[in-house]
Design an enzyme around this catalytic site. Structure first.
Site, mmCIF file in Angstrom:
data_model
loop_
_atom_site.group_PDB
_atom_site.id
_atom_site.type_symbol
_atom_site.label_atom_id
_atom_site.label_comp_id
_atom_site.label_asym_id
_atom_site.label_seq_id
_atom_site.Cartn_x
_atom_site.Cartn_y
_atom_site.Cartn_z
ATOM 1 N N HIS A 19 0.827 -1.204 0.000
ATOM 2 C CA HIS A 19 0.000 0.000 0.000
ATOM 3 C C HIS A 19 0.865 1.259 0.000
ATOM 4 O O HIS A 19 0.610 2.212 -0.736
ATOM 5 C CB HIS A 19 -0.936 -0.025 1.210
ATOM 6 C CG HIS A 19 -1.950 1.062 1.203
ATOM 7 N ND1 HIS A 19 -2.106 1.948 2.238
ATOM 8 C CD2 HIS A 19 -2.863 1.428 0.281
ATOM 9 C CE1 HIS A 19 -3.082 2.797 1.952
ATOM 10 N NE2 HIS A 19 -3.557 2.510 0.773
ATOM 11 N N GLU A 25 -10.473 10.712 -4.983
ATOM 12 C CA GLU A 25 -9.321 10.484 -4.088
ATOM 13 C C GLU A 25 -9.011 11.675 -3.201
ATOM 14 O O GLU A 25 -8.846 11.441 -1.978
ATOM 15 C CB GLU A 25 -8.085 10.085 -4.919
ATOM 16 C CG GLU A 25 -6.908 9.709 -4.036
ATOM 17 C CD GLU A 25 -5.674 9.333 -4.825
ATOM 18 O OE1 GLU A 25 -5.663 9.441 -6.049
ATOM 19 O OE2 GLU A 25 -4.705 8.941 -4.169
ATOM 20 N N HIS A 79 -12.081 11.582 -0.268
ATOM 21 C CA HIS A 79 -11.457 10.397 0.347
ATOM 22 C C HIS A 79 -10.333 10.785 1.307
ATOM 23 O O HIS A 79 -10.243 10.253 2.412
ATOM 24 C CB HIS A 79 -10.968 9.457 -0.753
ATOM 25 C CG HIS A 79 -9.784 8.637 -0.359
ATOM 26 N ND1 HIS A 79 -8.484 9.037 -0.598
ATOM 27 C CD2 HIS A 79 -9.693 7.450 0.295
ATOM 28 C CE1 HIS A 79 -7.655 8.113 -0.122
ATOM 29 N NE2 HIS A 79 -8.359 7.146 0.417
ATOM 30 N N HIS A 134 -10.020 10.178 5.509
ATOM 31 C CA HIS A 134 -8.881 9.635 6.264
ATOM 32 C C HIS A 134 -8.554 10.561 7.440
ATOM 33 O O HIS A 134 -8.307 10.105 8.552
ATOM 34 C CB HIS A 134 -7.654 9.517 5.363
ATOM 35 C CG HIS A 134 -7.541 8.211 4.643
ATOM 36 N ND1 HIS A 134 -6.897 7.120 5.166
ATOM 37 C CD2 HIS A 134 -7.996 7.813 3.430
ATOM 38 C CE1 HIS A 134 -6.934 6.103 4.298
ATOM 39 N NE2 HIS A 134 -7.597 6.501 3.239
HETATM 40 CU CU1 CUO Z 1 -4.823 3.882 -0.173
HETATM 41 CU CU2 CUO Z 1 -7.290 5.536 1.320
HETATM 42 O O1 CUO Z 1 -6.172 5.360 -0.393
HETATM 43 O O2 CUO Z 1 -5.487 4.688 1.636
#
Ligand code: CUO
Length: 680
Positions: A197, A338, A353, A357
């Site tokens: 990730h 995003e 997004h 977070h």
């Molecule tokens: Cu990879 Cu929310 O985009 O963490």
């Protein structure tokens, strides 16, 4: 500073001769041997760092050296973006090195490593450079905090590194069985998954100089990679008798899932904040992080994005209408949701997004009254550890799915490959009597902590962690080509659970979003009928085990050196997590294979570049995504009228096979590793 120029250097130590002025005041006062102790190593390579006219680093220098760094914070993004720009702009390799050395000792180390890594990945003259695994640079982001005290103790007690024993990280350390969500902690906290990730976001930054951000189909890949993470996570949940991930739909409701990361920050001597069960999100107003927004902002952006989907077009910054077409729509939406700097209208569609977070990451201290920094959701290095990551991304994914649901289903003609027929399909696991069984188990591996921790006395010290693994297997199928002439096919292999949470066979419209891509590869269809075999380790989704754990045992007496020869490209799903854990009796899954016309799907470009072996989720470095079809094809849309099951979806160029995934509850040492020899 790490900067090993090429693989042929093996594990040789590199010593940097740094101009005095490039060190911090504190470093300048240290006795020399401490600074250049690497130089004492026999045979160490000595690299002169030249004194140059340094670029102006005052802007990135505004971030406190001891602060936590988060790309989700616009201010941090801006500073990191500036630093990337500076690194990218250094004219020669030597100048780049000098600027990096200076920055390394004067700037925030997390921001430095991020910007330096992005520059390393994108500069023409450093494409072959190695990037050490982040887990070794910042082990604190991957292993529990008490390990470091134990590591220091071990280093101080056992002077000879050869005699040190690996420190075992317990498999269950973040929660107990009282917490249901803990059943899938082995997935969320997996080192390889978290490294993947981090690498993905490094390769696809959303805010950096435009030439770095603007990659082929990057918005669509944001959607697809995260969609696949969810599909995989859901199959993992089914393996553990859990329900699928619930979308985090209502930002005003308490979040039942708590998370206590038990990670320490070694840079700022603090513990990563936890989130207790039933925490409510709040508006964020944190002066020190220069961030302020209301939950209502996120809701407003969400509503505007839904409106765009339902009207089939977005509005760009000039008020123009940009249609969300079949091919381009999802890519535009990816950049909007995003969001990245490629969003056609950030003023209107915002930063949904990313701000989600942040809202979650600061939910324990939304106005900074307790002077606490962000939780794991605030950092792409650690976000996947938290159960709420999947709830947030399930919500995000459903917006993409809403768009996909507006598209016409594929016709028979779009799916079929006339003349090409798949006649059968099976998987074989070596050593297993029956076909169509896959086997999983626990395996242990070691990670060297000594890169990220400065031990005296020095030398390697290993942490031993436990992860899921499976027996390698082989796909076998028979293909007929009934039309004359040589043709090429593109093989697409997926897997999904056969039954839902209640044990009912999955409906197609449900199952398609559970489809996990396992592999994709071209084949020649020259003969009338041929048998195709493909090993699981060849997967276009994964990077090899050795790459995830590259260098983890590099300093071992045996086995480490040859690992260095792997080109290091860290983006890629870890091979050891290719298939879900399954169950003791065997989780029933459906394996799917489809062959499409490669002459139509192929993207004409040289494929000998680096980092092309995990292209499904990561693309190919410096090139276009190597498939013309929408990502996730043929499961990116709902089926035609009357298609209610996978079987009714099939055309002649597809095949489905029932498979069982069996979990064997035992812990194995890695194959071919002589652990006792290491113990001395
Ligand atoms: Cu990879 Cu929310 O985009 O963490």
């Amino acid at each position: 500073i790490f900067f090993i120029k090429n693989s042929d250097k093996g594990n040789k130590q590199v010593f940097f001769d740094v101009p005095q002025e490039y060190l911090t005041e504190r470093q300048q006062k240290l006795p020399q041997p401490v600074i250049n102790r690497f130089g004492e190593e026999a045979g160490a390579e000595r690299i002169q760092v030249r004194k140059i006219n340094l670029p102006d680093l005052s802007e990135p220098g505004r971030l406190d050296r001891r602060a936590q760094f988060s790309l989700f914070l616009p201010e941090h993004r801006k500073l990191a973006g500036r630093l990337i720009q500076i690194f990218m702009g250094m004219r020669t390799l030597d100048d780049f090195l000098s600027a990096a050395v200076y920055a390394r000792s004067h700037l925030n180390p997390y921001m430095f490593v991020y910007a330096y890594s992005v520059a390393l990945l994108h500069r023409d003259d450093t494409r072959n450079a190695h990037l050490p695994p982040l887990a070794e640079l910042f082990p604190e982001k991957y292993v529990n905090g008490d390990l470091f005290a134990r590591a220091r103790e071990e280093a101080n007690t056992v002077i000879n590194p050869e005699q040190r024993v690996p420190l075992v990280i317990p498999k269950d350390y973040t929660a107990s069985d009282l917490e249901d969500e803990h059943k899938v902690a082995y997935f969320r906290e997996d080192l390889g998954i978290n490294l993947h990730h981090w690498h993905w976001h490094l390769v696809y930054p959303f805010d950096a100089p435009r030439e770095i951000v603007d990659k082929d189909r990057r918005g669509e890949l944001f959607y697809y990679m995260h969609q696949q993470v969810l599909a995989r996570y859901n199959m993992e949940r089914f393996s553990n008798g859990m329900q699928r991930t619930k979308r985090l739909l209502n930002l005003r409701e308490p979040i039942p899932e708590g998370y206590f990361p038990k990670l320490d920050s070694l840079v700022s001597s603090r513990v990563w904040p936890a989130r207790t069960a039933n925490t409510k999100l709040s508006d964020i107003a944190r002066e020190s992080d220069q961030i302020q927004f209301d939950l209502q902002d996120i809701e407003r952006w969400r509503d505007r994005i839904y409106e765009a989907i339902h009207t089939g077009a977005v509005v760009d910054a000039n008020g123009g209408r940009v249609p969300l077409t079949e091919n381009e729509g999802v890519n535009i939406l990816g950049n909007i949701i995003e969001s990245s700097i490629l969003s056609p209208n950030r003023a209107l569609y915002g930063d949904m997004h990313n701000f989600g977070h942040i809202a979650i990451a600061f939910s324990h201290d939304p106005d900074n009254r307790h002077l606490e920094s962000f939780g794991v959701m605030g950092d792409s290095t650690t976000a996947m550890r938290d159960p709420v990551f999947y709830r947030w991304h399930a919500f995000v994914d459903d917006i993409f799915q809403e768009h996909k649901r507006t598209l016409p289903p594929y016709t028979q003609q779009q799916l079929d490959f006339p003349g090409v027929r798949v006649k059968n399909l099976e998987v074989r696991t070596a050593g297993a009597g029956n076909p169509n069984q896959l086997f999983t188990f626990w395996q242990q591996n070691d990670m060297d902590l000594s890169r990220g921790l400065d031990f005296t006395p020095r030398g390697s010290i290993f942490a031993r962690f436990t992860h899921l693994q499976h027996r390698p297997f082989t796909y076998r199928f028979t293909v007929e080509n009934n039309l004359p002439g040589q043709r090429e096919g593109y093989v697409r292999i997926f897997m999904a659970p056969k039954f839902d949470e209640r044990g009912a066979p999955m409906q197609f419209r449900d199952q398609r979003v559970f489809m996990v891509e396992l592999d994709k590869f071209p084949i020649n269809l020259s003969q009338r009928s041929q048998n195709v075999e493909r090993r699981s380790t060849m997967s276009s989704v994964t990077i090899p085990f050795e790459r995830t754990f590259r260098n983890l045992d590099a300093n071992r007496p045996q086995g480490g050196a040859q690992l260095e020869q792997f080109n290091f490209c860290g983006c890629g799903w870890p091979q050891h997590m290719l298939i879900p854990k399954g169950t003791a009796q065997g989780l029933p899954v459906q394996l799917f294979v489809m062959i499409t016309d490669y002459s139509k799907d192929r993207v004409d470009q040289p494929l000998d570049g680096m980092c092309n072996d995990a292209a499904s989720y990561c693309g190919v470095r410096g090139q276009r995504y190597p498939d013309r079809r929408p990502m996730g094809f043929p499961f990116d849309r709902n089926g035609r009228q009357g298609v209610d099951s996978l079987r009714s979806f099939l055309t002649g160029n597809m095949f489905v096979q029932d498979v069982l995934v069996k979990f064997q509850d035992k812990i194995e040492a890695p194959a071919g590793r002589n652990v006792t020899a290491f113990r001395g």
